[in-house]
Motif scaffolding. Structure first.
Motif, PDB file in Angstrom:
ATOM      1  N   THR A  63       7.078 -75.502  -1.793  1.00 16.40           N
ATOM      2  CA  THR A  63       7.533 -76.384  -2.863  1.00 16.40           C
ATOM      3  C   THR A  63       6.868 -77.754  -2.730  1.00 16.40           C
ATOM      4  N   LEU A  64       6.778 -78.235  -1.494  1.00 17.08           N
ATOM      5  CA  LEU A  64       6.153 -79.545  -1.286  1.00 17.08           C
ATOM      6  C   LEU A  64       4.709 -79.528  -1.784  1.00 17.08           C
ATOM      7  N   ALA A  65       3.997 -78.479  -1.450  1.00 14.39           N
ATOM      8  CA  ALA A  65       2.599 -78.376  -1.877  1.00 14.39           C
ATOM      9  C   ALA A  65       2.530 -78.352  -3.405  1.00 14.39           C
ATOM     10  N   HIS A  66       3.393 -77.569  -4.003  1.00 18.45           N
ATOM     11  CA  HIS A  66       3.458 -77.489  -5.463  1.00 18.45           C
ATOM     12  C   HIS A  66       3.693 -78.869  -6.063  1.00 18.45           C
ATOM     13  N   VAL A  67       4.683 -79.527  -5.527  1.00 18.11           N
ATOM     14  CA  VAL A  67       5.076 -80.828  -6.079  1.00 18.11           C
ATOM     15  C   VAL A  67       3.898 -81.790  -6.011  1.00 18.11           C
ATOM     16  N   LEU A  68       3.220 -81.789  -4.841  1.00 19.84           N
ATOM     17  CA  LEU A  68       2.113 -82.722  -4.687  1.00 19.84           C
ATOM     18  C   LEU A  68       1.011 -82.429  -5.702  1.00 19.84           C
ATOM     19  N   ALA A  69       0.712 -81.157  -5.891  1.00 25.24           N
ATOM     20  CA  ALA A  69      -0.349 -80.792  -6.825  1.00 25.24           C
ATOM     21  C   ALA A  69       0.014 -81.248  -8.237  1.00 25.24           C
ATOM     22  N   ARG A  70       1.229 -80.992  -8.621  1.00 27.44           N
ATOM     23  CA  ARG A  70       1.640 -81.356  -9.980  1.00 27.44           C
ATOM     24  C   ARG A  70       1.581 -82.866 -10.170  1.00 27.44           C
ATOM     25  N   ILE A  71       2.155 -83.526  -9.237  1.00 27.55           N
ATOM     26  CA  ILE A  71       2.392 -84.954  -9.420  1.00 27.55           C
ATOM     27  C   ILE A  71       1.091 -85.743  -9.310  1.00 27.55           C
ATOM     28  N   LEU A  72       0.147 -85.231  -8.533  1.00 30.45           N
ATOM     29  CA  LEU A  72      -1.126 -85.932  -8.419  1.00 30.45           C
ATOM     30  C   LEU A  72      -2.084 -85.521  -9.527  1.00 30.45           C
ATOM     31  N   GLY A  73      -1.669 -84.593 -10.331  1.00 36.63           N
ATOM     32  CA  GLY A  73      -2.494 -84.209 -11.466  1.00 36.63           C
ATOM     33  C   GLY A  73      -3.755 -83.490 -11.059  1.00 36.63           C
ATOM     34  N   LEU A  74      -3.633 -82.620 -10.055  1.00 40.24           N
ATOM     35  CA  LEU A  74      -4.820 -81.943  -9.547  1.00 40.24           C
ATOM     36  C   LEU A  74      -4.806 -80.490  -9.985  1.00 40.24           C
ATOM     37  N   SER A  75      -6.021 -79.930 -10.138  1.00 36.67           N
ATOM     38  CA  SER A  75      -6.085 -78.491 -10.368  1.00 36.67           C
ATOM     39  C   SER A  75      -5.631 -77.805  -9.089  1.00 36.67           C
ATOM     40  N   PHE A  76      -5.017 -76.658  -9.234  1.00 39.86           N
ATOM     41  CA  PHE A  76      -4.264 -76.121  -8.110  1.00 39.86           C
ATOM     42  C   PHE A  76      -4.457 -74.619  -8.027  1.00 39.86           C
ATOM     43  N   GLN A  77      -4.736 -74.124  -6.831  1.00 36.74           N
ATOM     44  CA  GLN A  77      -4.804 -72.688  -6.620  1.00 36.74           C
ATOM     45  C   GLN A  77      -4.012 -72.367  -5.376  1.00 36.74           C
ATOM     46  N   ARG A  78      -3.449 -71.203  -5.416  1.00 37.28           N
ATOM     47  CA  ARG A  78      -2.668 -70.813  -4.242  1.00 37.28           C
ATOM     48  C   ARG A  78      -3.231 -69.525  -3.701  1.00 37.28           C
ATOM     49  N   VAL A  79      -3.425 -69.489  -2.396  1.00 38.11           N
ATOM     50  CA  VAL A  79      -3.886 -68.261  -1.761  1.00 38.11           C
ATOM     51  C   VAL A  79      -2.843 -67.850  -0.744  1.00 38.11           C
ATOM     52  N   GLN A  80      -2.357 -66.668  -0.922  1.00 35.35           N
ATOM     53  CA  GLN A  80      -1.406 -66.156   0.063  1.00 35.35           C
ATOM     54  C   GLN A  80      -2.206 -65.440   1.138  1.00 35.35           C
ATOM     55  N   PHE A  81      -2.136 -65.946   2.359  1.00 36.12           N
ATOM     56  CA  PHE A  81      -2.932 -65.343   3.425  1.00 36.12           C
ATOM     57  C   PHE A  81      -2.205 -64.149   4.005  1.00 36.12           C
ATOM     58  N   THR A  82      -2.959 -63.057   4.101  1.00 38.87           N
ATOM     59  CA  THR A  82      -2.416 -61.868   4.743  1.00 38.87           C
ATOM     60  C   THR A  82      -3.447 -61.366   5.722  1.00 38.87           C
ATOM     61  N   SER A  83      -3.041 -60.379   6.498  1.00 38.86           N
ATOM     62  CA  SER A  83      -3.950 -59.931   7.551  1.00 38.86           C
ATOM     63  C   SER A  83      -5.166 -59.211   6.971  1.00 38.86           C
ATOM     64  N   ASP A  84      -5.086 -58.703   5.749  1.00 41.21           N
ATOM     65  CA  ASP A  84      -6.262 -58.017   5.227  1.00 41.21           C
ATOM     66  C   ASP A  84      -7.054 -58.875   4.238  1.00 41.21           C
ATOM     67  N   LEU A  85      -6.764 -60.130   4.188  1.00 44.73           N
ATOM     68  CA  LEU A  85      -7.519 -61.034   3.318  1.00 44.73           C
ATOM     69  C   LEU A  85      -8.923 -61.232   3.906  1.00 44.73           C
ATOM     70  N   LEU A  86      -9.927 -61.210   3.007  1.00 45.55           N
ATOM     71  CA  LEU A  86     -11.306 -61.346   3.474  1.00 45.55           C
ATOM     72  C   LEU A  86     -11.861 -62.695   3.052  1.00 45.55           C
ATOM     73  N   PRO A  87     -12.880 -63.195   3.730  1.00 40.84           N
ATOM     74  CA  PRO A  87     -13.460 -64.484   3.344  1.00 40.84           C
ATOM     75  C   PRO A  87     -13.839 -64.534   1.871  1.00 40.84           C
ATOM     76  N   ALA A  88     -14.398 -63.428   1.365  1.00 42.15           N
ATOM     77  CA  ALA A  88     -14.840 -63.445  -0.023  1.00 42.15           C
ATOM     78  C   ALA A  88     -13.674 -63.637  -0.981  1.00 42.15           C
ATOM     79  N   ASP A  89     -12.509 -63.229  -0.560  1.00 43.81           N
ATOM     80  CA  ASP A  89     -11.328 -63.412  -1.409  1.00 43.81           C
ATOM     81  C   ASP A  89     -11.022 -64.888  -1.617  1.00 43.81           C
TER      82      ASP A  89
END
Lengths: 312, 979
Positions: A63-89
């Motif tokens: 939530t904190l990350a979300h709030v900061l992104a919104r309030i600072l007016g920044l473009s925002f992407q979220r990546v959920q890290f999992t054990s099978d996530l690859l660099p290219a992802d």
């Protein structure tokens, strides 16, 4: 600590300073009882640093990350890290385009202003290092082509404490890439009551309006670097660093890079306090967040450190 | 933390602590002590105050240098590592890390190994280095390894002669260093290239690590890792695995292959083979298949075994021989000789007016040669030329002066010989001799002048010479000129308190120890036994001080200030001379009237056996005599400044005159002054024998005729008195006095001329009277029967100002500083006069407490501290105790860590914090200013505005980039009153 303001040295309140205070206040409406942590987080971003939020699940890291992104007016992407996530992802991938007859690069989620790397310690070291490399260089190299990341570029990573099952703890060298590490902790009773009785946080986040232009943000970052640092303060800073090196509890001590990070954060904190010079209090305010993840056995010792090292 | 460099594994360490530092004087120190005692003896003999000061200052500085030497070593940290093996006869190098933990740099350090080299007993070469504040130096200590085996080079010795080289402080650290020494490679035999089979079963398979090639039985010494433990477990004995590998290139060197010589020669031969094999990058194996005949020295074999093992394990080449690093710096060098030349030239320059020009030129030439040698590389003369030159110069000096003794000749000799020494000096030892000579020359200057200016100049020279001395004991580039001077100044300042103790408490012996040469004192002009026309007017051009007077009570008015000197009885018509009234004075010759005046006179030396006193002295200083005409005589000429107390009755009457005196006071040479006699006769006819009326008549004559009082009277050619009285009518006091006296004698009234001084200048700064040579005066005493001798001052009749207001009023001086003409009574003149009075006050203090400090003053000073009687023993005890105490204090002060300079803002802020702490709110050391202010206001809301204001100013001064003023902050903190 911030309750006290100087009457004589306070410069004419700058519009940027007022805006930053507003940002902290509005973020505080969503994340209750965590003013200090929010302040630290904003400080970290103003000092052009990446932020690591470490805590148990469910205390509001995302939530904190979300709030900061919104309030600072920044473009925002979220990546959920999992054990099978690859660099290219994260970085993106070149796909053969049959019509054009060539490879075309599809940028990954990292090509944005603010990346939320959720649960960064769940991914394999390979993927972690791909992210961290991009963080440090602020560019992505793939297929012999180097692509710059947008400016400003922040990573807010969250992670669960290491002892949770199924994690790959970040090594020291990579922890060092994060300017600050903060923990949120449980809210106090009053805030928790307000949280329980209040409306849904998600809706509140949605309702937040951006409070800062990107240009303003870049301007602040520039001004932070100009915050005055006196010799007396550098003496204090060096004493602190020297103390970590002589203290056997703290492991090998702080690196010069850590010293630089401490200085930058202190400058940003002073700027947040609407001052144009750094005071020992600023250093003391940011020191645990900047230093703890860089030292082996920190939490208790850094407080002791601050108590023991006299201000010259 | 542990960042040991390659080749230096700090296995052990030691810190040089105070109690492990020893100190002893060096040869130079002993020599300097001798020089110092000679200087002190000279000062005692000549009773030369500045000589005392210099000797004591140098003694104190030398004592202090002891502390500095010890401090220069204390706290140095040593760490030593292992030495690379070397061959016998080569230099073993022991790495040493010297760490300066302190905040001050260390200078002129020497480190060496204590052991002596071989049988020749030559010491190991020392290594010279210095350490910056907190600095670290890696050095290598060298020692020649004499023979194979384990070589112990002895303890590490770190020493210093800093700062002056008078003391050597050192510390020994028994580091237990040792070095493996291989046999010296030697021998002519070619290296055998052996087949492996040649050595029995061990050689049957090439040994290597690569491939398993079989098992063999265990031999003691086999590696436990090679034991085939599984087989052991199966109960098959203890087999050992044997590996084969690339052993084809290995060379076998065997003891029995060496054909030549005894054990040592064979070892050397093998050692050489090993070297060669290594050079060819072969693997070599030394073998002991066939044991050598039982060697008498088992150590030899052990060594070779160890050596071969090492070679097998490592391919590192033994260290190559390197040139020796710089060792003890005993050469004089360019910089040092320049410094010395400058110092010596500076010390000789003031002698310029005192010794003949050609001798000075000699010195300049010799010193110039040295400087040219130092700067341009002009070669120094060979030894024979130096000796020849010295002989020529000595001969020339003898020819010029006729003696080698006496003050002037001594100085000349010293100057010229110093020049010779300066030119022929090559080593640092010579430099020490030269600097001692330099200090000596300073003292010779004091024999001529002990003025404050000389003192200041010589202090500067001594500072420079001390800096030069420091320069002898630091390597080039360790200290720049300013740092050297600063250090010398600091040392002299530290020496000053000890110097003062020595100066004031050193037992002062009255009188010279041996007879002084005749020219020991300079000549002075002043009043003498004869008075010729122009004498006093010549004196009146001189501003030199005759004496200074301190009155105990109120000073008498100027018209009573007649300082009595020589009394003139006889005249030849032109010149007056004093008689020899040997009979001494008796109390009944005086009728005391009026109030007595008590005063103290400090008389400048004037080379005559005379003291001056106000008329009429009654109690006279001890040792002096009063003649019948009230002159104070001393048994010996006054050669040094004297202080004495006198009581005088200015209004007393002198009531006795003998028949002889009466006739002497009436005598006039026959046939001179006819006109004066005629005038006197005419008065006598008019007034008869009424002496009083005759005197008044004569005074009226001076008053009524157009007499002029002037310093520059026209020249009188024949009959001086007649020409003056009737023609020129302008003159100075001596003209008036002699004219008046002649008139009186011609008129039948006994008259005598008294010379002396009249008036004086009151110095308000020191509340004393200065009487200068320009105040010299002559007046007349006439015998008026029952009224006794009455003083009549004819000058007063002509120029009353001279008597009432002093010489300056009568004939205003117009010469300012450096002969500058200044308009009299102008503002500039007044300033100059005031300045001169100020300078004179300083001079008086200088005279009294420095130059005139003798046994009497010493008693007086001790009396001030309540010590009434102190014998020599008591003084020496006190002096030693004082020196000991001061040295201990200084040692404590030096041992203390030097605090970093404190920002003025921080200092004031600390004061603020102390005030708050007294008020009950103490700041924690780690508390920032804002946090502290917040806490204070939380506790004491009423202080809020003041605390916030002060904190704001402090933050602005110390942390912000502002141009705030410290002064305002200081005022605010000063005004801050918590409670």
């Amino acid at each position: 600590m911030s309750a006290f303001r100087l009457p004589t040295t306070r410069p004419a309140a700058s519009p940027l300073g007022a805006k930053l205070s507003g940002i902290v206040a509005r973020a505080g409406d969503v994340i209750l009882g965590k003013d200090r942590e929010i302040r630290l987080a904003v400080t970290c971003l103003m000092a052009r640093g990446h932020l690591l939020i470490e805590d148990i699940p469910g205390v509001g890291k995302t939530t904190l990350a979300h709030v900061l992104a919104r309030i600072l007016g920044l473009s925002f992407q979220r990546v959920q890290f999992t054990s099978d996530l690859l660099p290219a992802d994260i970085l993106g991938i070149s796909v053969y385009d049959r019509r054009a007859g060539s490879f075309e690069f599809h940028p990954g989620p990292i090509f944005t202003n603010l990346v939320l790397a959720d649960e960064v310690n769940r991914a394999t070291p390979k993927t972690q290092s791909a992210l961290l490399e991009a963080m440090e260089e602020r560019q992505v190299s793939q297929d012999r082509v180097t692509r710059d990341l947008p400016d400003p570029f922040f990573v807010i990573a969250t992670q669960n404490p290491d002892h949770n099952v199924g994690t790959f703890p970040l090594p020291e060298s990579q922890l060092d890439r994060f300017l600050m590490r903060i923990t949120l902790g449980y809210p106090d009773a009053k805030s928790e009551r307000a949280l329980l009785t209040g409306c849904d946080r998600r809706e509140l986040v949605e309702a937040l309006e951006p409070a800062l232009e990107v240009a303003e943000l870049l301007d602040i970052q520039k001004q932070v670097q100009k915050v005055h640092v006196s010799d007396a303060l550098l003496d204090y800073l060096q004493d602190l660093i020297a103390a970590t090196r002589s203290e056997p509890d703290l492991g090998p001590g702080l690196s010069p890079r850590a010293g630089l990070a401490l200085l930058r954060c202190s400058q940003a904190w002073a700027f947040m306090e609407d001052r144009r010079h750094v005071l020992p209090e600023d250093v003391q305010a940011v020191l645990p967040s900047v230093v703890n993840h860089r030292l082996r056995q920190a939490t208790a010792s850094t407080d002791a450190l601050l108590r023991q090292v006299p201000i010259p | 933390m542990d960042t040991s460099p390659a080749g230096l594994s700090p296995i052990e360490r030691a810190t040089l602590r105070f109690r492990r530092i020893y100190i002893l004087p060096t040869r130079q120190g002993i020599g300097f002590a001798v020089a110092l005692s000679v200087m002190l003896l000279g000062s005692i003999n000549y009773d030369n105050a500045l000589g005392y000061v210099l000797s004591f200052l140098l003694i104190a500085a030398a004592l202090i240098s002891m502390l500095h030497a010890v401090r220069n070593l204390a706290g140095i940290d040593l760490r030593w590592g292992e030495c690379e093996p070397v061959f016998a006869g080569d230099t073993a190098r022991f790495p040493l890390k010297v760490d300066n933990r302190g905040q001050r740099p260390r200078f002129g350090l020497l480190a060496r190994l204590a052991g002596r080299r071989g049988r020749s007993g030559e010491a190991n070469p020392p290594r010279r280095f210095h350490l910056d504040a907190g600095g670290l130096e890696r050095i290598e200590l060298a020692a020649v390894a004499p023979e194979r085996g384990w070589f112990s080079p002895g303890a590490i010795v770190v020493a210093t002669r800093f700062p002056f080289g008078f003391f050597r402080a050192w510390s020994r650290v028994d580091a237990g260093l040792r070095c493996l020494v291989y046999p010296r490679p030697a021998g002519e035999q070619a290296m055998p290239l052996h087949q492996p089979e040649a050595c029995g079963e061990h050689g049957s398979r090439g040994k290597g690590d690569d491939e398993f090639s079989g098992l063999r039985d265990y031999h003691p010494g086999d590696s436990a890792r090679r034991v085939h433990w599984k087989a052991v477990a199966r109960g098959q004995g203890v087999p050992v695995k044997v590996f084969s590998g690339a052993a084809s290139g290995s060379t076998w060197l065997r003891w029995q292959d060496v054909v030549a010589g005894d054990t040592e020669a064979r070892l050397s031969q093998m050692s050489r083979w090993v070297n060669e094999a290594q050079a060819q990058r072969r693997t070599c194996v030394t073998a002991w298949c066939c044991r050598a005949s039982r060697s008498p020295r088992t150590r030899a074999r052990r060594t070779v075994t160890a050596a071969s093992k090492r070679w097998l394990c490592s391919t590192a080449r033994p260290p190559a021989m390197r040139a020796h690093p710089e060792t003890r710096d005993w050469t004089l060098g360019r910089e040092r000789s320049l410094w010395l030349s400058i110092c010596l030239a500076l010390v000789v320059i003031p002698h310029a007016g005192r010794i003949p020009f050609w001798e000075l030129a000699c010195f300049a030439f010799l010193a110039g040669w040295r400087v040219a040698n130092a700067t341009r590389g002009v070669p120094l003369p060979p030894k024979w030329l130096v000796i020849a030159l010295s002989a020529v110069m000595l001969a020339a000096i003898y020819a010029a002066h006729g003696t080698f003794f006496g003050r002037d000749t001594g100085v000349v000799l010293l100057v010229v010989l110093t020049g010779m020494k300066l030119m022929e000096s090559r080593s640092l030892r010579d430099a020490y001799v030269l600097s001692a000579l330099g200090y000596f020359l300073v003292i010779t200057n004091f024999l001529y002048s002990q003025s404050i200016l000389t003192g200041i100049y010589m202090l500067a020279v001594v500072l420079l010479m001390t800096a030069t001395l420091i320069g002898f004991n630091v390597g080039s580039g360790e200290l720049d000129t300013r740092a050297r001077l600063r250090m010398a100044a600091a040392m002299l300042m530290q020496a000053a308190p000890i110097m003062l103790v020595l100066f004031f408490l050193f037992p002062r012996l009255p009188g010279p120890l041996w007879s002084l040469p005749r020219d020991a004192h300079g000549a002075m002009s002043g009043l003498s036994e004869r008075m010729s026309p122009g004498l006093i007017s010549r004196l009146s051009l001189s501003d030199a001080v005759a004496f200074r007077v301190t009155f105990r009570g109120e000073a008498p008015p100027p018209s009573q200030l007649y300082w009595r000197g020589p009394v003139m009885w006889h005249t030849d018509g032109r010149e007056w001379t004093s008689g020899n009234p040997t009979r001494s004075w008796r109390a009944q010759y005086v009728e005391l009237h009026g109030e007595p005046v008590d005063y103290t006179i400090t008389l400048e030396p004037h080379q005559q056996s005379r003291l001056f006193a106000l008329e009429v002295p009654t109690t006279i200083p001890r040792g002096a005599q009063m003649t019948q005409d009230f002159q104070l005589r001393t048994p010996k000429p006054v050669r040094t400044r004297q202080r004495y107390e006198v009581r005088s009755f200015p209004e007393a009457r002198l009531t006795r005159v003998s028949i002889d005196e009466q006739s002497a006071a009436l005598a006039l040479p026959a046939g001179v002054h006819p006109r004066a006699r005629a005038l006197a006769d005419s008065w006598r006819e008019a007034h008869g024998v009424d002496a009083g009326a005759l005197v008044s008549r004569a005074l009226a004559y001076f008053r009524e005729q157009p007499f002029v009082y002037t310093l520059t009277p026209p020249l009188l050619e024949n009959d001086t008195v007649d020409e003056f009285l009737f023609e020129t009518r302008s003159g100075f006091c001596e003209h008036y006095a002699s004219g008046f006296a002649v008139l009186m004698r011609a008129a039948g009234i006994p008259a005598r001329i008294v010379t002396g001084y009249q008036g004086g200048e009151l110095n308000p700064l020191g509340d004393y009277l200065i009487v200068r040579q320009r105040d010299a005066h002559a007046w007349v005493e006439v015998w008026l029967g029952e009224r006794g001798w009455v003083r009549v001052d004819p000058t007063g009749a002509v120029s009353p100002n001279r008597i009432e207001l002093g010489m300056d009023a009568a004939i205003p001086p117009t010469l300012g500083p450096a002969g500058l003409e200044l308009p009299s009574r102008g503002r500039l003149w007044q300033t100059w006069r005031r300045l001169r009075l100020g300078i004179d006050a300083v001079k008086t203090g200088w005279n009294e407490w420095v130059l005139g400090y003798g046994p009497r003053r010493q008693r007086q000073l001790l009396g001030m501290f309540g010590v009434d009687s102190a014998d020599v023993r008591g003084l020496v005890t006190g002096m030693l105790a004082g020196i000991g105490g001061l040295l201990a204090l200084l040692a404590l002060g030096l041992a203390r860590r030097r605090p970093a300079p404190v920002d003025p803002a921080l200092r004031i802020y600390r004061r603020f914090c102390r005030k708050l702490a007294r008020a009950g709110v103490a700041r924690r050391a780690s508390e920032g200013p804002l946090a502290f202010a917040a806490r204070v206001t939380a506790h004491r809301p009423q202080l809020r505005s003041a605390v916030e204001r002060i904190t704001g100013m402090y933050v602005a001064l110390r942390y912000a980039d502002s141009d705030a003023r410290v002064s305002e902050f200081r005022r605010a903190v000063r005004a801050f009153r918590p409670r």
